[in-house]
Design a protein around this motif. Structure first.
Motif, PDB file in Angstrom:
ATOM      1  N   LYS A 281      17.225  22.489   1.361  1.00 30.12           N
ATOM      2  CA  LYS A 281      18.051  21.398   0.843  1.00 30.12           C
ATOM      3  C   LYS A 281      17.251  20.228   0.276  1.00 30.12           C
ATOM      4  N   PHE A 282      16.096  19.912   0.881  1.00 32.03           N
ATOM      5  CA  PHE A 282      15.371  18.681   0.547  1.00 32.03           C
ATOM      6  C   PHE A 282      13.954  18.954   0.074  1.00 32.03           C
ATOM      7  N   VAL A 283      13.437  17.955  -0.642  1.00 30.62           N
ATOM      8  CA  VAL A 283      12.032  17.959  -1.046  1.00 30.62           C
ATOM      9  C   VAL A 283      11.463  16.573  -0.755  1.00 30.62           C
ATOM     10  N   ILE A 284      10.246  16.550  -0.230  1.00 33.04           N
ATOM     11  CA  ILE A 284       9.528  15.304  -0.015  1.00 33.04           C
ATOM     12  C   ILE A 284       8.409  15.248  -1.029  1.00 33.04           C
ATOM     13  N   LEU A 285       8.380  14.154  -1.796  1.00 33.61           N
ATOM     14  CA  LEU A 285       7.391  13.984  -2.851  1.00 33.61           C
ATOM     15  C   LEU A 285       6.542  12.753  -2.575  1.00 33.61           C
ATOM     16  N   GLN A 286       5.310  12.817  -3.013  1.00 41.51           N
ATOM     17  CA  GLN A 286       4.405  11.690  -2.890  1.00 41.51           C
ATOM     18  C   GLN A 286       3.844  11.389  -4.278  1.00 41.51           C
ATOM     19  N   ALA A 287       4.034  10.152  -4.708  1.00 42.47           N
ATOM     20  CA  ALA A 287       3.510   9.697  -5.995  1.00 42.47           C
ATOM     21  C   ALA A 287       2.448   8.648  -5.731  1.00 42.47           C
ATOM     22  N   THR A 288       1.310   8.792  -6.393  1.00 43.47           N
ATOM     23  CA  THR A 288       0.185   7.861  -6.210  1.00 43.47           C
ATOM     24  C   THR A 288      -0.012   7.060  -7.483  1.00 43.47           C
ATOM     25  N   LYS A 289      -0.166   5.766  -7.329  1.00 48.14           N
ATOM     26  CA  LYS A 289      -0.355   4.878  -8.484  1.00 48.14           C
ATOM     27  C   LYS A 289      -1.807   4.938  -8.937  1.00 48.14           C
TER      28      LYS A 289
ATOM     29  N   ARG B 190      -0.245  -1.266  -4.870  1.00 49.62           N
ATOM     30  CA  ARG B 190      -1.619  -1.512  -5.271  1.00 49.62           C
ATOM     31  C   ARG B 190      -2.184  -0.239  -5.901  1.00 49.62           C
ATOM     32  N   SER B 191      -3.329  -0.351  -6.530  1.00 49.99           N
ATOM     33  CA  SER B 191      -4.007   0.825  -7.069  1.00 49.99           C
ATOM     34  C   SER B 191      -4.256   1.807  -5.929  1.00 49.99           C
ATOM     35  N   GLN B 192      -3.975   3.045  -6.150  1.00 50.06           N
ATOM     36  CA  GLN B 192      -4.056   4.121  -5.160  1.00 50.06           C
ATOM     37  C   GLN B 192      -2.962   4.029  -4.095  1.00 50.06           C
TER      38      GLN B 192
ATOM     39  N   ASP C  43       0.812  -1.215   0.000  1.00 52.02           N
ATOM     40  CA  ASP C  43       0.000   0.000   0.000  1.00 52.02           C
ATOM     41  C   ASP C  43       0.845   1.264   0.000  1.00 52.02           C
ATOM     42  N   LEU C  44       2.026   1.179   0.593  1.00 50.64           N
ATOM     43  CA  LEU C  44       2.866   2.364   0.773  1.00 50.64           C
ATOM     44  C   LEU C  44       4.324   1.964   0.731  1.00 50.64           C
ATOM     45  N   VAL C  45       5.119   2.756   0.022  1.00 53.87           N
ATOM     46  CA  VAL C  45       6.573   2.604   0.024  1.00 53.87           C
ATOM     47  C   VAL C  45       7.151   3.944   0.430  1.00 53.87           C
ATOM     48  N   VAL C  46       8.011   3.915   1.446  1.00 47.60           N
ATOM     49  CA  VAL C  46       8.718   5.104   1.900  1.00 47.60           C
ATOM     50  C   VAL C  46      10.185   4.904   1.553  1.00 47.60           C
ATOM     51  N   CYS C  47      10.811   5.945   0.985  1.00 46.54           N
ATOM     52  CA  CYS C  47      12.153   5.756   0.444  1.00 46.54           C
ATOM     53  C   CYS C  47      13.010   7.010   0.599  1.00 46.54           C
ATOM     54  N   ASN C  48      14.201   6.818   1.114  1.00 41.85           N
ATOM     55  CA  ASN C  48      15.231   7.844   1.170  1.00 41.85           C
ATOM     56  C   ASN C  48      16.407   7.300   0.353  1.00 41.85           C
ATOM     57  N   PRO C  49      16.305   7.402  -0.982  1.00 43.24           N
ATOM     58  CA  PRO C  49      17.277   6.702  -1.836  1.00 43.24           C
ATOM     59  C   PRO C  49      18.669   7.308  -1.772  1.00 43.24           C
ATOM     60  N   PRO C  50      19.677   6.450  -1.935  1.00 44.37           N
ATOM     61  CA  PRO C  50      21.055   6.965  -2.013  1.00 44.37           C
ATOM     62  C   PRO C  50      21.275   7.629  -3.366  1.00 44.37           C
ATOM     63  N   PHE C  51      22.116   8.644  -3.384  1.00 47.25           N
ATOM     64  CA  PHE C  51      22.459   9.242  -4.678  1.00 47.25           C
ATOM     65  C   PHE C  51      23.965   9.282  -4.889  1.00 47.25           C
ATOM     66  N   HIS C  52      24.700   8.646  -3.997  1.00 52.75           N
ATOM     67  CA  HIS C  52      26.140   8.464  -4.179  1.00 52.75           C
ATOM     68  C   HIS C  52      26.418   6.967  -4.254  1.00 52.75           C
ATOM     69  N   GLN C  53      27.265   6.594  -5.178  1.00 50.89           N
ATOM     70  CA  GLN C  53      27.798   5.238  -5.184  1.00 50.89           C
ATOM     71  C   GLN C  53      29.304   5.411  -5.257  1.00 50.89           C
ATOM     72  N   GLN C  54      29.938   5.238  -4.107  1.00 46.24           N
ATOM     73  CA  GLN C  54      31.336   5.588  -3.899  1.00 46.24           C
ATOM     74  C   GLN C  54      31.505   7.072  -4.215  1.00 46.24           C
ATOM     75  N   GLN C  55      32.309   7.462  -5.193  1.00 45.69           N
ATOM     76  CA  GLN C  55      32.500   8.887  -5.473  1.00 45.69           C
ATOM     77  C   GLN C  55      31.557   9.434  -6.539  1.00 45.69           C
ATOM     78  N   ALA C  56      30.807   8.564  -7.186  1.00 39.19           N
ATOM     79  CA  ALA C  56      29.934   8.993  -8.279  1.00 39.19           C
ATOM     80  C   ALA C  56      28.574   9.441  -7.747  1.00 39.19           C
ATOM     81  N   VAL C  57      28.103  10.576  -8.255  1.00 38.09           N
ATOM     82  CA  VAL C  57      26.747  11.027  -7.972  1.00 38.09           C
ATOM     83  C   VAL C  57      25.871  10.493  -9.093  1.00 38.09           C
ATOM     84  N   THR C  58      24.862   9.686  -8.718  1.00 34.90           N
ATOM     85  CA  THR C  58      24.040   9.027  -9.727  1.00 34.90           C
ATOM     86  C   THR C  58      22.629   8.820  -9.193  1.00 34.90           C
ATOM     87  N   ASP C  59      21.683   8.669 -10.084  1.00 34.35           N
ATOM     88  CA  ASP C  59      20.322   8.404  -9.631  1.00 34.35           C
ATOM     89  C   ASP C  59      19.808   7.057 -10.132  1.00 34.35           C
ATOM     90  N   HIS C  60      20.703   6.198 -10.640  1.00 30.31           N
ATOM     91  CA  HIS C  60      20.219   4.933 -11.190  1.00 30.31           C
ATOM     92  C   HIS C  60      19.637   4.017 -10.118  1.00 30.31           C
TER      93      HIS C  60
END
Length: 162
Positions: free
Chosen positions: A154-162, A118-120, A87-104
């Protein structure tokens, strides 16, 4: 710092009695807050690191929180999770992989979250403002299904609904 900011906004969610994933759980601080705020939520703390998931489980024990309806899973993002199982996923994703800044890694987390929601169902993400997660989430979930929950310098919190 990002985790501290999102902690202030966890209570705005509707998670009681729901299946909730803390994706990239680290030491489990978001899982702890979710369980304290929503005692009826079924929490799954997921991280690629065995040390992280063990730390999250240990933090539940230290804080004397019941973990009978919690899981601590070491996994590559949400590989193997059922389609439309959360129903819900909460995520604080990493954006560094060693010295590289990446969003993959974040992109994989976002795609996996959409797959298991699930839907909604909702994905709540915290990220540095400069990463442009709003555009990525809009591309994945649709522009009208993404909203800004909160932001600071510095930060933004976003909510995406399916």
């Amino acid at each position: 710092m990002g985790a501290r900011f999102i902690l202030e906004h966890i209570s705005a969610l509707d998670a009681n009695g729901k299946d909730v994933v803390d994706l990239g759980c680290g030491n489990g601080v978001l899982s702890l807050k979710l369980k304290k705020t929503f005692p009826q939520a079924r929490i799954t703390a997921v991280d690629e690191s065995y040390m992280a998931t063990a730390s999250a489980k240990n933090n539940f024990e230290i804080n004397q929180l019941p973990d009978s309806d919690c899981q601590f899973i070491t996994n590559n993002c949400l590989d193997g999770f059922g389609v439309e199982s959360q129903d819900l996923v909460v995520c604080n994703p990493p954006f560094h992989q060693q010295q590289a800044v990446t969003d993959h890694i974040a992109w994989q987390m976002f795609c996996d979250a959409k797959h298991v929601l699930r839907s909604q169902g909702e994905l709540m993400v915290i990220g540095n403002r400069h990463l442009g997660y709003d555009k990525k989430l809009a591309r994945l979930f649709g522009k009208h299904n993404v909203k800004r929950v909160a932001s600071n310098a510095k930060f933004v919190i976003l909510q995406a609904t399916k």
